[in-house]
Scaffold this active site. Structure first.
Site, PDB file in Angstrom:
ATOM      1  N   CYS A 154      -2.197   8.458   3.800  1.00 20.83           N
ATOM      2  CA  CYS A 154      -1.749   8.019   2.410  1.00 20.83           C
ATOM      3  C   CYS A 154      -3.136   8.416   1.442  1.00 20.83           C
ATOM      4  CB  CYS A 154      -1.383   6.543   2.482  1.00 20.83           C
ATOM      5  SG  CYS A 154      -2.670   5.385   3.146  1.00 20.83           S
TER       6      CYS A 154
ATOM      7  N   GLU B 214       1.095  -1.226  -0.216  1.00 22.04           N
ATOM      8  CA  GLU B 214       0.042  -0.014   0.034  1.00 22.04           C
ATOM      9  C   GLU B 214       0.837   1.162   0.020  1.00 22.04           C
ATOM     10  OE1 GLU B 214      -1.234   3.226   0.873  1.00 22.04           O
ATOM     11  OE2 GLU B 214      -1.367   2.640   3.124  1.00 22.04           O
TER      12      GLU B 214
END
Length: 480
Positions: A261, A227
């Site tokens: 993020c 990720e």
């Protein structure tokens, strides 16, 4: 002990040996008991929940100490609640997830046979956790790994020293180290950790480090879930109420001071609405954060991050961009590592704010004339981790979903697809690979093992050599 502190003075060889010792211990425990029952997995999940709830205040304080100041409410909402809720969701569904799945059989050749897909634990899951949401991102992975029946080793970030110390101190009360071990990052730990022969690695962090982790895992043929973040855009379409969009966008953007993020990195707005959006943003944000010292507004994690974002703002301004400060007072304070929420207008396309993931409380606005403009601009860059279209026009939303690829999507808001336990979370292309959360997390950390059960009588016997007339006629029948 279930967590292992690694002292800064240790050499890379000593670090490797210590990591390998714990891996060997967990591997032996896995082989001794490779398939935990539902009751055992439920007990492990309840221990994770108890770990968080019993130590809630200490966790909040430790994370805030690592940041310098981290909003207590942000930690409770994004870290504590998300983990507790994730455990409860998993417990509701785990028994169903564990059941063997029925699959179809080719009755022409295998009449009476059965096919099943049996979820089985992989073994040992290694997790490399970043600093921005260290409890959420470590325990969300642990929920999925433990639900699938695995054991885990977790390496915390060098910016999570207070939290890592707490986890190392408290975890023995809940898990033996042959089930769960936390490691502090004191220099060189991450490199050696990535080289271990895990059965799966879960990494959250930058693309640069993610590539290094993948390269380190490659000699072991260890699968990885990455990720990696990216520049996730929002698009405000002409039909959507501007104030509603501003209220939602600005909450997401300045939550955790933009250090997420999946935050809204930048925003596309119809060019005739940019001025109105900018002006209303001042009032909205000032109501939420009246001044820079507000305890509800989070600090940048370290001096390097603070200086990077401030430097990017100054570069854009020197090259003609307009910095619009959204709250009164100082623009930033190096002592507390706080940067006031900003909007940036007319930032050059090749400046750092437009080309690098910002990871700070700074929102560039990019005006557009027609909807094809943001579509083309996004598709010209790396695929983002998330896309945030704002529109009540279903046809337009469908067009954006089918013409812009991203890891995930929230429509008419930002970020919150990540909080849905029944949705997979993960990137695509430069923003990552693989998924976890919910059922997809269970699948990621399981071997979905195909099992064929032959019937008492098998028609395949008529195809045994030496091949005669029947075999010839039958194969002609199947292939003509």
């Amino acid at each position: 002990m279930s967590a292992v502190p690694i002292h800064a003075a240790t050499s890379s060889d000593a670090i490797r040996l210590e990591l390998e010792e714990v891996l060997k211990l967990q591997r032996a425990a896995y082989f001794a008991h490779p398939y935990p029952t539902f009751a055992e997995r439920k007990a492990d999940l309840l221990k994770l929940k108890a770990f968080i709830k019993d130590n809630r205040d200490a966790i909040v304080d430790a994370i805030s100490a690592d940041y310098g100041n981290r909003s207590r409410h942000e930690t409770l909402f994004a870290e504590i609640f998300s983990v507790v809720d994730g455990v409860e969701h998993t417990l509701k569904h785990l028994k169903t997830w564990m059941k063997p799945q029925r699959r179809g059989v080719d009755i022409k050749n295998f009449f009476g046979a059965k096919n099943r897909v049996v979820p089985q634990p992989l073994g040992i899951v290694g997790a490399i956790v970043p600093w921005n949401f260290p409890i959420n991102l470590s325990f969300s992975g642990l929920i999925a790994a433990f639900a699938a029946g695995n054991r885990s080793m977790v390496k915390m970030s060098e910016n999570s020293r207070h939290l890592a110390k707490l986890l190392i101190e408290k975890s023995p009360k809940y898990f033996p180290r042959d089930k769960l071990a936390f490691f502090d990052e004191t220099g060189g730990v991450g490199i050696e950790f990535s080289k271990l022969k895990f059965d799966h690695i879960l990494f959250t962090g930058s693309g640069l480090t993610g590539r290094a982790v993948m390269a380190a895992a490659a000699p072991n043929l260890c699968p990885v879930t990455l990720e990696l973040g990216g520049k996730s855009p929002a698009i405000i379409c002409d039909d959507y109420p501007l104030r509603k969009a501003a209220e939602r966008v600005l909450f997401v953007k300045y939550f955790n001071a933009g250090q997420i993020c999946t935050t809204i990195d930048h925003i596309y707005i119809p060019e005739d609405k940019v001025k109105e959006f900018t002006e209303m943003s001042k009032g909205i944000v000032t109501e939420r954060y009246p001044h820079l010292s507000s305890p509800d507004f989070t600090s940048m994690i370290d001096d390097r991050s603070f200086n990077r974002v401030v430097g990017a703002m100054e570069e854009a301004q020197e090259r003609g961009a307009t910095l619009v400060q959204l709250i009164p007072g100082r623009q930033w304070d190096a002592a507390t590592r706080k940067i006031a929420p900003h909007i940036v207008l007319n930032a050059p396309a090749d400046c750092a704010l437009r080309t690098r993931e910002i990871f700070g409380p700074v929102l560039p606005i990019i005006p557009y004339k027609k909807i094809e403009d943001p579509v083309q601009a996004i598709n010209d860059g790396p695929r983002p981790l998330a896309l945030y279209p704002f529109s009540n026009d279903k046809a337009l939303v469908h067009h954006l979903l089918t013409h812009v690829m991203s890891g995930g999507v929230s429509v008419n808001d930002g970020l919150f697809h990540v909080g849905q336990h029944d949705l997979p979370f993960g990137g695509v292309g430069d923003s990552g690979m693989g998924h976890y959360h919910g059922y997809e997390g269970f699948v990621t950390f399981s071997k979905m093992r195909p099992v064929f059960y032959q019937a008492p009588f098998s028609a395949v016997k008529f195809l045994w050599p030496p091949y005669g007339k029947f075999a010839t006629k039958y194969l002609d029948f199947l292939t003509k």
